[in-house]
Design an enzyme around this catalytic site. Structure first.
Site, PDB file in Angstrom:
ATOM      1  N   CYS A 165      53.091  13.168  31.073  1.00 61.75           N
ATOM      2  CA  CYS A 165      54.257  12.376  31.627  1.00 61.75           C
ATOM      3  C   CYS A 165      55.643  12.936  31.460  1.00 61.75           C
ATOM      4  CB  CYS A 165      53.999  11.034  30.564  1.00 61.75           C
ATOM      5  SG  CYS A 165      54.277  11.283  29.049  1.00 61.75           S
TER       6      CYS A 165
ATOM      7  N   ASP B  76      57.796   4.476  36.885  1.00 60.19           N
ATOM      8  CA  ASP B  76      56.967   5.357  36.311  1.00 60.19           C
ATOM      9  C   ASP B  76      56.364   6.239  37.072  1.00 60.19           C
ATOM     10  OD1 ASP B  76      55.308   6.658  34.576  1.00 60.19           O
ATOM     11  OD2 ASP B  76      54.579   4.793  33.400  1.00 60.19           O
TER      12      ASP B  76
ATOM     13  N   HIS C 183      55.180   7.814  25.597  1.00 58.71           N
ATOM     14  CA  HIS C 183      54.968   8.142  27.113  1.00 58.71           C
ATOM     15  C   HIS C 183      56.523   8.310  27.340  1.00 58.71           C
ATOM     16  CE1 HIS C 183      53.640   7.616  31.075  1.00 58.71           C
ATOM     17  NE2 HIS C 183      54.305   6.534  31.341  1.00 58.71           N
TER      18      HIS C 183
END
Lengths: 306, 689
Positions: free
Chosen positions: B437, B497, B481
């Site tokens: 991520c 995202d 994250h």
């Protein structure tokens, strides 16, 4: 005041004239004999154990024999032996000292267990078996045994099962100063012993023993005795409590004590009076070597009479 | 005690077991050599008991003490921390074990053992630890009972029973003290590890989150009023990172609105910074003194977060949070900050609006500059391409779609990201194309900034595991994250995202399910039950145990924070007198069942009429000063009464005689007349001297 009460009072007085200042112990010893129990006197040498036993024998008018227990004493020395009679071509039994109404077993814990058990068998059965023949011992039959404290040299301590044969164990202790002064200034008690006369006949003694059996025990008192013995079984300091036989002995001793007090019924004070001598040697404290006296008193203090 | 006192065998037995249990209890933070020393001491003590070895001499003891002290100094280098002090305590306990000469030595050892047991609670506060400590306490109590047994007893089981009974008897009082006793501030400061922080840090460089995914440790738990929002909404914002140095993202000097959200390393609590408003009273809405920059839309969402110790000050909340707990503040980035570093578990209430418009109308020039700044020399390829794309697709939303489309097509979401060179974004975007991520978030923001669109990185946690037993959410370290926020005219800061474009499953299901087979996932906990998630009952059991732990944290550990208001509710005003009074009442109530039980059992059977009369008689005598000793019989009491109260002697004697005859003499009871006689017996009260 019953007749038996008077007789017993006389006996106690007579014995006390020889064994000075030991009235409570004399009363306990007498209660033990009246309850048909055997007596164990434990104390260091020279405290008057033998004198007490001899005085009791004489005053009660019983046939008396004394066995000095030593480490080489054999069972036959107590019970007797069969000797071959050449003229009659038969064995003839020569009874030993046990065939007396009152046997003083002096220093019983100095002899070997084998000899000890020969005596103790006679004590519990009231008879002895020699060469396959059972011979009854005279009645009444008492054993007064003395022993030195087990901590002394040359002793074979009696096992619990044999201690149990004795109804009471008492110790005499040092005399109080007043009695000791009288003892020292007067004549030797041993020399006065032969002068004692019987204060009671065999028939009277037997009657008194029967009377003891008839002393009344109420439910309330049975409850009290039961709670006492139950408490000994729950105490953490003790390895085991009082057995049912011990409880019966306690009741029997209390009956005799009540009769000596001139009562036809037992009250808690009777039980308390005989509790320590009857129960003390039947208990075993965890802390070996420590006297159980404190524990016994604690039991009496913790169990209420109600 | 006399010389040559020997510790009773059961006492020593349980003492050694308790000692072993204590060392085992502390084993997770004790150095191995102290544990080995403890084992050696244990063996030595057993050998002393067996008579094989002797006690250590004076020289050996001194040497051992010096060695242990030196070892601890060498191991920790400082005493300004909890660990060396605990180690010192345990080694003290260990050496004392070799010195039990007297009864008092054993007592010292036992009292010290209690302390050593409770010290573990400074390290860990879970229900498991509490149970372990309680078990150790029980063993120590058993040892205490054991050393007071007489020499000849040798009952090995009895001390444990005593220990259990004693602890059980202490429970009601313990509960009362726990509930009522006000928490006094610590009398001395417990040094805590300052440097150790867990979880998300305040900077982000490639590989950070990969490391976090190796840990299955719990980051926090959240309990919602009402339904838990869907997984894709659960973005737990921790920090906003605006500063990029070509490799690492950090908060930068000017975070938020150009006003520093002072935190972390700052020494002051931010009261003067102007950027923070600590919520002093729960429920007070936090408004900024400057213009309103946020529009909260939709329904508010209230929840409670139970955060594990992180060692840092930032705490987590969903978007646009409003803290409801004192000590938690809101920064201008709309992230949450705690007054002091969270060194132990904390609870806080937050209200969030998932639908919002943040700075929708305008971005100040300074902020626009800050949020589009890139180091000029870094990642040239990306910067060039981004500028090209911006010309081709001037519409920001379209550009975002185009970049996400690129990610979706060619990129791989994986824990095994290859190493990156100097220009990390260039290498990732155009060479390796495989990452976690942080790679996606970082590259996306760099791309956006290069294209002239204000963008920033947000780090925190995403998702969480639902525990349906208690209806709360467990967020673990591997849920950490990083994502992006992009500023769009009219819409304000919008969450984008990039990971969701590459691996939509990441956002929809839990990480555990997604990454279960990836190498590196949960690498720190090879035996974790989390690895067995595919077995249904293991998962259920794990969730149940976690629910228990959560309930413990919520109701037991969290009680401290509500006690004040509870006490105030009961007492009105909390002052020592009232608290003492409450303690007294609560203690009495707790002891009442015990007292009742004793009363009921002690009374035993109901008394007979005669016994009641007898008790009355004794009572009258007692009032007259003739007190019956315990276990004393009637005749003896009456005898003393006659001596003490000669005037009443004949009457006393008659009554006592009658009692005796009724009770022991078998006389038929005629209690009507006798009862009157006893009741009429009233000796004068004893005069108090």
């Amino acid at each position: 005041m019953s007749a038996s009460h008077k007789i017993i009072g006389g006996v106690v007085d007579t014995v006390e004239s020889v064994v000075l200042g030991k009235r409570p112990q004399i009363r306990l010893a007498l209660a033990c004999l009246l309850a048909r129990g055997h007596l164990l006197i434990e104390d260091v040498p020279g405290m008057g154990k033998t004198t007490l036993a001899q005085a009791l024998a004489r005053v009660l008018g019983l046939s008396y024999s004394r066995v000095q227990f030593t480490s080489d004493l054999l069972p036959a020395d107590i019970i007797g032996v069969s000797v071959f009679d050449r003229e009659r071509s038969a064995f003839e039994f020569h009874p030993g000292p046990i065939f007396s109404q009152l046997v003083l077993a002096d220093e019983i814990n100095r002899t070997t267990p084998k000899t000890q058990s020969a005596l103790l068998e006679a004590m519990s059965e009231g008879q002895v078996s020699v060469d396959g023949e059972t011979r009854l011992l005279p009645q009444p039959f008492f054993v007064i045994a003395t022993q030195n404290p087990s901590t002394q040299y040359g002793t074979f301590p009696l096992p619990e099962s044999q201690l149990d044969r004795f109804l009471m164990r008492i110790d005499l202790g040092y005399p109080d100063p007043e009695s000791e002064r009288r003892l020292l200034s007067g004549a030797n008690p041993r020399t006065q012993l032969p002068k004692l006369t019987a204060g009671v006949s065999a028939a009277q003694l037997s009657a008194i023993q029967t009377e003891v059996e008839d002393v009344q025990v109420s439910d309330a008192l049975v409850g009290y005795v039961q709670r006492l013995v139950q408490h000994t079984r729950e105490l953490p300091d003790l390895e085991y409590g009082v057995s049912p036989r011990g409880a019966l002995a306690l009741l029997q001793g209390a009956r005799a004590w009540a009769l000596m007090d001139g009562r036809q019924y037992v009250i808690p004070e009777d039980v308390q009076a005989v509790f320590a001598p009857i129960i003390g040697h039947r208990l075993h404290s965890y802390a070996s070597g420590e006297p159980v006296g404190a524990v016994v008193q604690q039991v009496l203090n913790s169990v209420d009479i109600l | 005690m006399q010389p040559g006192w020997q510790i009773p065998r059961p006492g020593l037995f349980w003492l050694l077991i308790a000692f072993a249990a204590l060392v085992a209890l502390h084993s997770n933070h004790l150095p191995i050599w102290i544990q080995l020393t403890a084992l050696a001491a244990l063996i030595w003590r057993i050998q002393i008991f067996r008579g094989v070895w002797s006690y250590p001499g004076r020289f050996a003891k001194t040497a051992l003490v010096l060695l242990c002290a030196a070892g601890i100094v060498f191991e920790y280098r400082s005493f300004n921390d909890l660990d060396p002090l605990a180690a010192l305590l345990v080694s003290g306990l260990t050496l004392k074990l070799l010195e039990i000469h007297h009864h008092r030595d054993a007592l010292i050892l036992i009292y010290l053992s209690y302390f050593v047991a409770i010290v573990q609670c400074l390290f860990f506060q879970t229900i498991g630890t509490a149970l372990q400590v309680a078990a150790c306490m029980m063993l120590v109590t058993a040892a205490l009972a054991g050393i007071h047994q007489t020499q000849a007893t040798r009952h090995y089981g009895a001390p444990v029973k005593t220990g259990l009974v004693m602890l059980a008897q202490a429970v009601p009082l313990m509960l009362v003290m726990f509930l009522v006793m006000p928490r006094i501030g610590s009398l001395w400061a417990v040094p805590q590890a300052q440097q150790a922080t867990f979880g998300v840090s305040d900077s982000m460089s490639p590989g950070d989150f990969t490391d976090l995914s190796a840990s299955g440790k719990i980051a926090f738990r959240a309990e919602f009023e009402g339904e838990i929002p869907p997984q894709r909404e659960l973005y737990w914002r921790g920090l906003v990172l605006s500063q990029f140095d070509g490799r690492e993202w950090s908060r930068g000097l000017d975070s938020g609105l150009g006003l520093s959200a002072r935190s972390g390393s700052d020494s002051d609590s931010g009261s003067d910074s102007g950027s923070l408003r600590w919520s002093k009273r729960p429920g007070s809405a936090v408004n900024f003194s400057k213009d309103e920059i946020i529009e909260r839309l939709g329904r508010p969402l209230s929840y409670t977060v139970t955060l594990e110790a992180t060692g840092s000050r930032w705490v987590y909340g969903l978007s646009t949070p409003v803290p409801e707990t004192p000590g938690i503040a809101l920064t201008r980035d709309f992230t949450l900050l705690s007054v002091s570093p969270t060194l132990s578990k904390i609870h806080y209430d937050v209200t969030s609006w998932l639908d919002y418009r943040l700075q929708g109308n305008a971005l100040s020039p300074t902020q626009r500059k800050q949020e589009t700044r890139l180091p000029p020399q870094s990642n040239p390829q990306t910067q060039t391409i981004a500028r090209q794309w911006a010309q081709q697709t001037p519409q920001p939303t379209a550009l975002i779609e185009r970049v996400l489309g690129l990610f979706n097509k060619d990129y791989i979401y994986s824990l095994q990201a290859p190493a990156l060179g100097e220009h990390t974004v260039d290498d990732f975007l155009w060479q390796t194309r495989t990452g976690f991520c942080e790679h996606f978030a970082s590259s996306f923001v760099v791309f956006m900034r290069a294209a002239g669109i204000p963008a920033r990185v947000v780090v925190g946690y995403q998702g969480g595991e639902r525990n349906l037993t208690e209806n709360y959410l467990i967020v673990r370290q591997y849920d950490a994250h990083a994502w992006a926020e992009v500023w769009l005219q009219g819409q304000g800061w919008v969450r984008v995202d990039p990971t969701a474009a590459v691996a939509p499953e990441r956002i929809q299901i839990t990480v555990a399910d997604l990454l279960a087979n990836e190498k590196g996932f949960l690498a720190d906990s090879p035996f974790s039950a989390l690895r067995l998630n595919h077995i249904n009952w293991v998962k259920k059991l794990r969730l149940r145990i976690d629910a228990l732990d959560y309930a413990w944290a919520k109701w037991v550990l969290g009680y401290d924070s509500v006690q004040d208001s509870l006490l105030a509710g009961i007492l009105g005003e909390v002052n020592p007198q009232r608290v003492g009074f409450l303690l007294l009442i609560a203690g009495s109530i707790a002891m009442l069942p015990l007292a009742l039980w004793f009363m009921l059992t002690a009374r035993g059977k109901p008394r007979s009429e005669l016994d009641r009369l007898l008790l009355l008689f004794f009572e009258r005598l007692k009032r007259a000063g003739v007190d019956r000793r315990s276990g004393e019989g009637l005749r003896s009491v009456a005898g003393r009464a006659c001596a003490q109260l000669p005037a009443l002697a004949p009457q006393t004697r008659t009554i006592a005689q009658q009692f005796e005859l009724y009770k022991y003499g078998g006389l038929d009871q005629d209690l009507a007349g006798f009862g009157r006689q006893v009741r009429a017996y009233r000796p004068a009260r004893a005069k108090t001297p």
